[in-house]
Scaffold this motif. Sequence first.
Motif, PDB file in Angstrom:
ATOM      1  N   THR A 237       0.854  -1.225   0.096  1.00 14.40           N
ATOM      2  CA  THR A 237      -0.070  -0.120   0.070  1.00 14.40           C
ATOM      3  C   THR A 237       0.949   1.425   0.077  1.00 14.40           C
ATOM      4  OG1 THR A 237      -1.867  -1.195   1.233  1.00 14.40           O
ATOM      5  CG2 THR A 237      -1.826   1.308   1.205  1.00 14.40           C
ATOM      6  N   LEU A 238       1.799   1.340   0.900  1.00  8.59           N
ATOM      7  CA  LEU A 238       2.816   2.260   0.671  1.00  8.59           C
ATOM      8  C   LEU A 238       3.591   2.439  -0.363  1.00  8.59           C
ATOM      9  CD1 LEU A 238       4.281   2.149   4.595  1.00  8.59           C
ATOM     10  CD2 LEU A 238       2.644   3.722   3.780  1.00  8.59           C
ATOM     11  N   LEU A 261      10.243   5.877   0.572  1.00  6.99           N
ATOM     12  CA  LEU A 261       9.422   6.807   0.431  1.00  6.99           C
ATOM     13  C   LEU A 261       9.968   8.458   0.702  1.00  6.99           C
ATOM     14  CD1 LEU A 261       6.649   5.270   2.658  1.00  6.99           C
ATOM     15  CD2 LEU A 261       6.827   5.188   0.217  1.00  6.99           C
ATOM     16  N   VAL A 270      11.374   1.983   4.298  1.00  4.18           N
ATOM     17  CA  VAL A 270      10.396   1.187   4.965  1.00  4.18           C
ATOM     18  C   VAL A 270      10.737  -0.247   4.561  1.00  4.18           C
ATOM     19  CG1 VAL A 270       7.964   0.602   5.492  1.00  4.18           C
ATOM     20  CG2 VAL A 270       8.794   3.131   5.000  1.00  4.18           C
ATOM     21  N   THR A 345      -5.802  -2.061   4.998  1.00  2.00           N
ATOM     22  CA  THR A 345      -5.136  -1.691   3.704  1.00  2.00           C
ATOM     23  C   THR A 345      -6.114  -2.129   2.639  1.00  2.00           C
ATOM     24  OG1 THR A 345      -4.396  -3.968   3.761  1.00  2.00           O
ATOM     25  CG2 THR A 345      -3.072  -2.186   4.545  1.00  2.00           C
ATOM     26  N   ASN A 348      -8.221   1.352   2.948  1.00  3.62           N
ATOM     27  CA  ASN A 348      -7.368   2.520   2.901  1.00  3.62           C
ATOM     28  C   ASN A 348      -7.788   3.245   4.214  1.00  3.62           C
ATOM     29  OD1 ASN A 348      -5.734   1.979   1.082  1.00  3.62           O
ATOM     30  ND2 ASN A 348      -6.757   2.953  -0.702  1.00  3.62           N
ATOM     31  N   ILE A 351      -4.908   4.852   6.457  1.00  3.56           N
ATOM     32  CA  ILE A 351      -3.543   4.756   5.921  1.00  3.56           C
ATOM     33  C   ILE A 351      -2.910   6.340   5.942  1.00  3.56           C
ATOM     34  CG2 ILE A 351      -2.314   4.373   3.747  1.00  3.56           C
ATOM     35  CD1 ILE A 351      -3.253   1.807   5.256  1.00  3.56           C
ATOM     36  N   LYS A 352      -3.912   7.226   5.506  1.00  3.66           N
ATOM     37  CA  LYS A 352      -3.299   8.621   5.341  1.00  3.66           C
ATOM     38  C   LYS A 352      -3.014   9.249   6.849  1.00  3.66           C
ATOM     39  CE  LYS A 352      -4.889  13.259   4.596  1.00  3.66           C
ATOM     40  NZ  LYS A 352      -6.246  14.195   4.106  1.00  3.66           N
ATOM     41  N   VAL A 355       0.499   7.527   7.371  1.00  3.28           N
ATOM     42  CA  VAL A 355       1.732   8.375   6.734  1.00  3.28           C
ATOM     43  C   VAL A 355       2.096   9.408   7.244  1.00  3.28           C
ATOM     44  CG1 VAL A 355       2.343   9.299   4.434  1.00  3.28           C
ATOM     45  CG2 VAL A 355       1.228   7.211   4.655  1.00  3.28           C
TER      46      VAL A 355
END
Length: 439
Positions: A237-238, A261, A270, A345, A348, A351-352, A355
């Motif tokens: 996902t990342l 990233l 990561v 995942t 989603n 997830i934001k 991050v």
Amino acid sequence: MNHFYEETIFALSSGRLPSGIAVMRISGPQTRFVIETICGNLLPRKAELRSFKNRNGGLIDKGLALFFPGPSSFTGEDCAEFHLHGGKAVVDSMITALYDFPGCRMAEAGEFSRRAYANGKFDLTAAEGLADLIAAETDSQRRLALQISSGAQAQLYASWRTDLIRARALIEAELDFADESDVPGSVSDQVWKQMGSLAEQINRHVRDGKRGFIVRDGYKVVIIGAPNAGKSSLLNTLAGTDVAIVSDEAGTTRDLIEIKLDLGGINVLVTDTAGIRETLGAVEKIGIERALDRAANADLVLALYDLSNPIEMLSDVASDNVLRIGTKLDLVHSEIAGYDLLISTSTNVGIKEMVEALSQKATEATGEISDPLPTRRRHMELLSAASIELRAAIDDESAPLEVRAEYLRRASHSLGRITGDVDVEDILDVVFSQFCIGK
């Protein structure tokens, strides 16, 4: 420093072919003769459109040519650049033409920069900063590399070295001229107070060195968890693509898988690891050992728990910077507590926020890049050596002043080795071999 090199070197400095433009760089005593033969006389530091011909008069190409007379050039020698069309055949023809000149050869990796260093155009830290600037992938790496390549780091170490030399001179003056009226009595108290302040500056700089390492090498994040906790799904996902195998079968991931990233201008690495569990499989066991070892050396550990079947495994992890993350939130409908973040995942969800948490952690770890930071292992080793010698000079009050002055001399010597002012022949090959050919 002013070294003289008998050979003239050349190299393609503009990268992989084909390209719109190819830049051929030349440096050395034959440069002026090469220019006059290939394209005629040039005015210094002025780009001129010329036809390029080999020694037999055959046309190679037509483009821009520049001449930089030494010592006002990058290397301190006579230098030139030919800006060609970036076709392989064109560049090969120019290389062949340059080989026809006696004393001309292809440059080795970093040889232009090494000549610049040898001719006093910059110090060793500036050379390292230049290498880091070329390799920079994120904005924070670019800014730190620019700061170092500009000479800010060298100026800081030079000021410390000056303070050490001055302190040593005052102590030796007290030893040599203790009976003279124009030498102030017992300057030692003043000297040691100043040296105590300097020792704290150096120690603080060494402590800040971890921030420099993070900016240069990346903020290291390691994902751990029991088998099927969602580690590989999170990595994919990342990454925005499938870089890790996702399967319901336990033990699928047995090696370390890493992605990069760019979060807020910081390089974040990561790593997905093998699921932590008791196992009899030799290969899987090696994977788990690697996972725990990588987690122990990480800047941040993401400990994942399958919310439908959470298995505790943090007792095996030697890290004090951990985010507990509950995964597969879409499969759970009851109240959940005890986690820093909850994610899915599949949908989603979360997830934001995760991050953003990673970006904040990385930003906190690097801090504000306003001062030059040590970025290499050799910097840290020599700074630590200088700090140890300085501390010994301050604390060993029972030692004769001659001995304490020698401690200061050795501290000054360690700082001088960082910038290349003293005795660095043993590390020059290592430093300049990291450059690309043509630089």
